[in-house]
Structures are given as structure tokens and as C-alpha cells.
Design an enzyme around this catalytic site. Structure first.
Site, PDB file in Angstrom:
ATOM      1  CB  SER A  67       0.213   8.270  -4.194  1.00 62.76           C
ATOM      2  OG  SER A  67      -0.222   8.766  -2.963  1.00 62.76           O
ATOM      3  CG  ASP A 281      -0.048  11.817  -0.398  1.00 67.19           C
ATOM      4  OD1 ASP A 281      -0.582  12.921  -0.616  1.00 67.19           O
ATOM      5  OD2 ASP A 281      -0.513  10.742  -0.822  1.00 67.19           O
ATOM      6  CG  ASP A 283      -1.428  11.666  -4.878  1.00 68.78           C
ATOM      7  OD1 ASP A 283      -1.176  11.591  -3.663  1.00 68.78           O
ATOM      8  OD2 ASP A 283      -2.311  10.969  -5.425  1.00 68.78           O
ATOM      9  CG  ASP A 285      -4.255  11.086  -2.179  1.00 70.96           C
ATOM     10  OD1 ASP A 285      -3.188  11.020  -1.531  1.00 70.96           O
ATOM     11  OD2 ASP A 285      -4.685  10.137  -2.868  1.00 70.96           O
ATOM     12  CB  ALA A 377      -4.386   5.381  10.796  1.00 70.94           C
ATOM     13  N   PRO A 502      -3.675 -10.312   4.881  1.00 74.49           N
ATOM     14  CG  PRO A 502      -4.818 -11.422   3.173  1.00 74.49           C
ATOM     15  CD  PRO A 502      -4.947 -11.002   4.610  1.00 74.49           C
ATOM     16  CB  SER A 503       0.384  -7.676   1.334  1.00 73.62           C
ATOM     17  OG  SER A 503       0.618  -6.836   0.235  1.00 73.62           O
ATOM     18  N   GLY A 504      -2.234  -6.922  -0.315  1.00 72.12           N
ATOM     19  CA  GLY A 504      -2.900  -7.029  -1.613  1.00 72.12           C
ATOM     20  C   GLY A 504      -1.936  -7.091  -2.773  1.00 72.12           C
ATOM     21  CB  THR A 505       0.804  -5.298  -3.709  1.00 71.72           C
ATOM     22  OG1 THR A 505       1.370  -4.914  -2.445  1.00 71.72           O
ATOM     23  CG2 THR A 505      -0.345  -4.351  -4.042  1.00 71.72           C
TER      24      THR A 505
END
Length: 548
Positions: A67, A281, A283, A285, A377, A502-505
Site C-alpha cells: 500500500s 495511495d 495501491d 485503495d 479520515a 495503543p499501536s497494533g504494531t
């Protein structure tokens, strides 16, 4: 019951050894540096074959893309039969399979899946593959196909596609020959369907000035160039940032994420106050629009603005068509600007749902409405029509010329929108339809409401797992006491709103803040950032100087 050919699996697996890294399949699938992906993609091929067999041979899609990430990255995600994202419960299987430390562990895990999920390995498996323009994609497709060979799955490689095209083709293949047939399963079929619907929607309307389109030097450039002949003179577009022959330029200082995050035009695009501009962006989407005011101020029209525009237009069409039974709703995340939510609720009088971050959550919630509009957003989103809403629209008969026109527009709108997933091409046509029908400039569109200034800051912490949220990620329940402290600070600011998630990564938490003015917003964000960093000594590394 068929069994796995362990010898075959081991021979193929030997070509794709696993590195020491640990992998996680998240909302975006697997995404990382391309040189770490070989074993992950191979094992995802096995998973795709299992998924297809579980669903009686239905076609599963595989998209190899990263992406909006830099060119050195790549990724993979699977697409379920109706073009939706992989069922959530299978994400854990993808993660476990990718982290198996040996062929024996891999075989054991596959056997456990077959047993617990009652997968019949004698069933056929069918998988289609698409990729973006990244050079690493070719070898990764080969690794994926090797994974499919483990379970004798049939595959079709569609080559270079946008991510939404892969979702569209997957759905078309699985609905072919049924009353729910979605279209011709090819890029050409996709172009024909969208172009025909768009031409119906702008028929007889004065054409707008050319749109300047930044394609982020990604797959959107060659694919939109392919699309233009189908659109004919219905839309004039000038494409910039279309250099796919220089991989290092992919998403570099361009694209929807760059524009949204930096609040500035991409490199390679020169604007005047008369111009209407948009960015895909990498890819294709996501899409955001923007323009330049008379005083040369950059103005962003992001996913929130697109959602408001779409909801307004669809509500007006439903009223004009005399179909009062159809209810329109909008789905947002906590990152939606507070002014957009107020506009939707107070001006358009439309119900608004808030869900956790991630497209799968928005899509699922949107399905609860007759017509569900959802956008993040960042510009990723679409509109979904329920089967009952489509039945009502297609069976309606206008009692006046105006009603007939509105009904025809609603039918075409359901065709121009890619309902499987957020699609920059489709969303571009949606926006261009509305601006053409209303003969609006971007500035007129922007006047619907004024965004509250907002700020997103990142706080590096020792352990993100201790931060637990509820209420669509808008409230913290752990660490205990932190939410009360946040609320006390927010109360001191006009139109103040802030949340922490929290971030997921990575081991960071993200602080979102908005307030009446830019200076108040920055102060609020930095006060909350400092609070989180200091709370129970959670901060990691040096304390940022801007934190208050």
C-alpha cells in the site's frame, strides 16, 4: 479423507526458509521489509488453499502489496469470496502458520486446523493473485504459488492490479451465474462497469475543469491510464507522479498518506487556486482531495469530507426519489474530526456509528444500514447498499420526471461504487459525480463545515499491552486512573477532545487531540503526551522536549 503430502511440503518449504523474526497478520495482512517475506508468503499460500477448501472451493483472492509503505516493503493479504477481508478468526491461523518453527510444526498446525474446522482436503481449492508494481512482487508471487502447490490448489495470476480490482474480481468470480452477479471478472469488466455508471450519472451536465491526479508513482498510474479511454470525454484528468519505472519513487513525497499527514501537496504537483486535485495511495485503495485557497493556503478534503459529501448526496437522492423507507447511516472511527460528526448528526440528521480503527470494523457496521457510508479520515472507504435497499431502488417507479431521474441516479450510483472495499478509482468517480451534478468547486464543498484543528502524537512506551480501551477506542480502562487524568485536562480546552490508543504494531501509544484553535490543540496533545509518558513511569527513552 485426504492427507497432506509431507514430503512435498518439506521439499517446497526448503525453498522458503523461515527467518528468526516473529510475524503477525493484522488488518493490513502481513506487511514488512520485502526480504523478510518469502517464508510468510509461502505459508500464506497454504492458508489460502485451506480457506478455499473450507468454503467448498470458492475463489479466494491474494493481493501482494504494501500500500502506502516505502518501496523496500511489501506485504500480502487474503480476500474472502464476496470481496471482503479475510474472516477475523483466520487471522490467528495466518499468524500461527507463519511462525511455525519447523516443517513438523507446520504440518501439525495444518492438521489441527483441518480437524477443528472440519476442512475436507479432497475439496478443490481456487485462488487468484494480484500484485502492485513493486519489483519484489514477482518473486513473492512465486513463493505464494509454491504454497498453493502443497494442497494442489488451482491459481490464476492476474498480474499487476490495484488492490480494489483484486477484491472486485474475487467477488465477480464467486457470484457469476447467480442473481447477485457482480460483473465481468476482469480489469476490463471493472472499467466498463464503472465507466458506464459514471456516464449515466453525469449525462447532460456541464463538464468540470480537469482534475489533477497524483498517483504516488504506484499501480494507480498505469491502471488509471488504462481506465481513461473507457471514460471518454465524461471526465478530464491530468495524471502526475506516474513514474513506476523508478521503484524508489513509490509513495516518496507523494500519495494520499503523504498529503494527509503532511497537510501539503505532493512533490511534482503545482496548484493554482482554480485547481481541483486528488491523491491515490500506492495501491489505489485510498483517496484524498485538496485545493489551494485564494491566499495560497493548502486545504485538505479528506475521508471525513468525502463521507459528508456522499451522505448529503445520497440522502437528497433518496428524498427526491420518494423512497422514504431507505435509511442512510455513516460509520466513523474515533479519528474522525469532531466537526464532521457534528455536521452529520446536526445538519444532515443522519445516524453516525463509531467503531474501532480498521476497515473490517467499519465495513461490518455499515452493513447494518440500508445504505451505509464509511470512510476513515485517511481516505479509505466506500458505500454499501443492502440487498433490500437495492431491491427497493430497482423496483421503484417514479411518478414524476424528477423522481425518475433520482431513481436512475441511485441505480447508477450503486454501480459506480465498488461495494467490496475502499477503492480510490470508484471513490474518485463518486466525488466527481456529486461535484458535476451540483457544479461545485472544491471550495464550495469545503464550506459544509470547518474542521477543528487536530494533532496526532506518538508516545514511546515500555509495554503497549497495558493500555486497554473501550467505547470504540475512545476511553482507557487501563492503566486505572489515566482516563480520569486525561478527562481533567481536556475540560480545560474549548471544544477539546482527546483519546489514547495503543499501536497494533509497535510499542507506542497514539494520542489524538483536537480543540478550538491550533495553539490549543498542540498544547492539549503535548499535555496528554506528557501525561501518558509520565504515568506510572511508562515512557521509554528520553522524554520528548515538547511534552508539557
Amino acid at each position: 479423507m485426504a492427507s497432506i503430502n509431507v514430503e512435498n511440503l518439506s521439499a517446497l518449504s526448503a525453498k522458503h526458509p523461515k527467518p528468526a523474526n516473529t510475524f503477525t497478520y493484522g488488518t493490513a495482512g502481513f506487511r514488512m521489509k520485502a526480504d523478510l517475506l518469502d517464508s510468510v508468503i509461502f505459508r500464506t499460500g497454504i492458508l489460502a488453499a485451506l480457506r478455499s477448501k473450507k468454503l467448498d472451493g470458492k475463489v479466494i483472492g491474494c493481493m501482494i502489496t504494501a500500500s502506502h509503505n516505502p518501496a523496500a516493503d511489501n506485504g500480502v493479504k487474503l480476500v474472502d469470496p464476496m470481496g471482503e477481508m479475510l474472516e477475523g478468526s483466520w487471522e490467528a491461523h495466518a499468524t500461527a502458520l507463519s511462525n511455525a518453527q519447523s516443517d513438523e510444526q507446520m504440518v501439525d498446525y495444518i492438521h489441527s486446523m483441518v480437524s477443528s474446522l472440519k476442512i475436507d482436503l479432497t475439496k478443490p481449492a481456487n485462488v487468484i493473485i494480484g500484485r502492485d508494481t513493486r519489483p519484489s512482487g514477482v518473486d513473492l508471487v512465486n513463493a505464494f504459488v509454491d504454497g498453493l502447490k502443497v494442497l494442489d490448489a488451482k491459481s490464476t495470476d492476474y498480474g499487476i492490479l490495484t488492490t480494489p480490482q483484486l477484491h472486485y474480481i474475487t467477488r465477480c468470480l464467486n457470484t457469476a451465474g447467480t442473481p447477485e452477479a457482480y460483473g465481468e471478472p476482469s480489469a476490463e469488466g471493472y472499467y466498463k462497469k464503472l465507466a458506464a455508471a459514471f456516464k449515466t450519472l453525469v449525462d447532460g451536465k456541464t463538464r468540470l475543469s480537469p482534475l489533477i491526479l497524483d498517483c504516488a508513482n504506484g499501480v494507480g498510474a498505469p491502471k488509471f491510464q488504462e481506465f481513461l479511454p473507457y471514460l471518454g470525454d465524461s471526465l478530464s484528468v491530468k495524471i502526475v507522479n506516474d513514474d513506476i519505472d523508478n521503484p524508489s519513487k513509490l509513495n516518496l513525497n507523494s500519495g494520499a498518506d503523504y498529503v494527509k499527514t503532511g497537510q501539503r501537496a505532493p512533490v511534482g504537483l503545482k496548484m493554482t487556486p482554480q485547481d481541483r486535485c486528488a491523491s491515490f495511495d500506492g495501491d489505489a485503495d485510498r483517496i484524498v482531495y485538496y485545493y489551494q485557497d485564494e491566499d495560497s493556503t493548502f486545504k485538505l478534503l479528506d475521508g471525513d469530507k468525502i463521507a459528508g459529501l456522499a451522505a448529503m448526496f445520497i440522502i437528497d437522492l433518496v428524498k427526491a426519489a420518494g423512497i422514504d423507507s431507505i435509511k442512510v447511516g455513516v460509520v466513523q472511527t474515533a479519528y474522525a474530526n469532531g466537526a464532521s460528526t457534528q455536521y452529520l448528526r446536526n445538519t444532515l440528521n443522519v445516524p453516525v456509528s463509531c467503531v474501532p480503527t480498521g476497515v473490517k470494523h467499519l465495513h461490518h457496521e455499515a452493513l447494518k444500514y440500508d445504505v451505509g457510508v464509511y470512510f476513515e479520515a485517511n481516505g479509505h472507504g466506500t458505500v454499501v447498499f443492502s440487498p433490500s435497499a437495492l431491491k427497493t431502488i430497482y423496483s421503484a417507479e417514479g411518478s414524476s420526471p424528477a423522481q425518475a431521474v433520482a431513481i436512475r441516479s441511485l441505480r447508477a450510483l450503486s454501480e459506480v461504487i465498488n461495494q467490496t472495499v475502499g477503492d480510490a478509482f470508484s471513490d474518485l468517480l463518486l466525488v466527481e459525480t456529486i461535484l458535476t451534478q451540483r457544479q461545485w468547486t472544491p471550495k464550495v464543498w469545503d464550506q459544509a463545515y470547518t474542521d477543528l484543528p487536530n494533532r496526532l502524537v506518538k508516545v514511546v512506551v515500555q509495554d503497549r499491552s497495558i493500555f486497554k480501551t473501550v467505547d470504540a477506542e475512545r476511553k482507557l480502562v487501563e492503566p486505572v486512573g489515566l482516563q480520569d487524568a486525561i478527562d481533567a485536562i481536556v475540560l480545560k480546552f474549548r471544544d477539546g477532545r482527546s483519546f489514547v490508543r495503543p499501536s497494533g504494531t509497535e510499542d507506542v501509544v497514539r494520542v489524538y487531540a483536537e480543540a478550538a484553535t491550533r495553539s490549543e490543540t498542540d498544547e492539549l496533545a503535548h499535555r496528554i503526551g506528557g501525561l501518558v509518558f509520565d504515568f506510572n513511569s511508562q515512557g521509554s527513552g528520553p522524554r520528548p522536549r515538547e511534552f508539557i
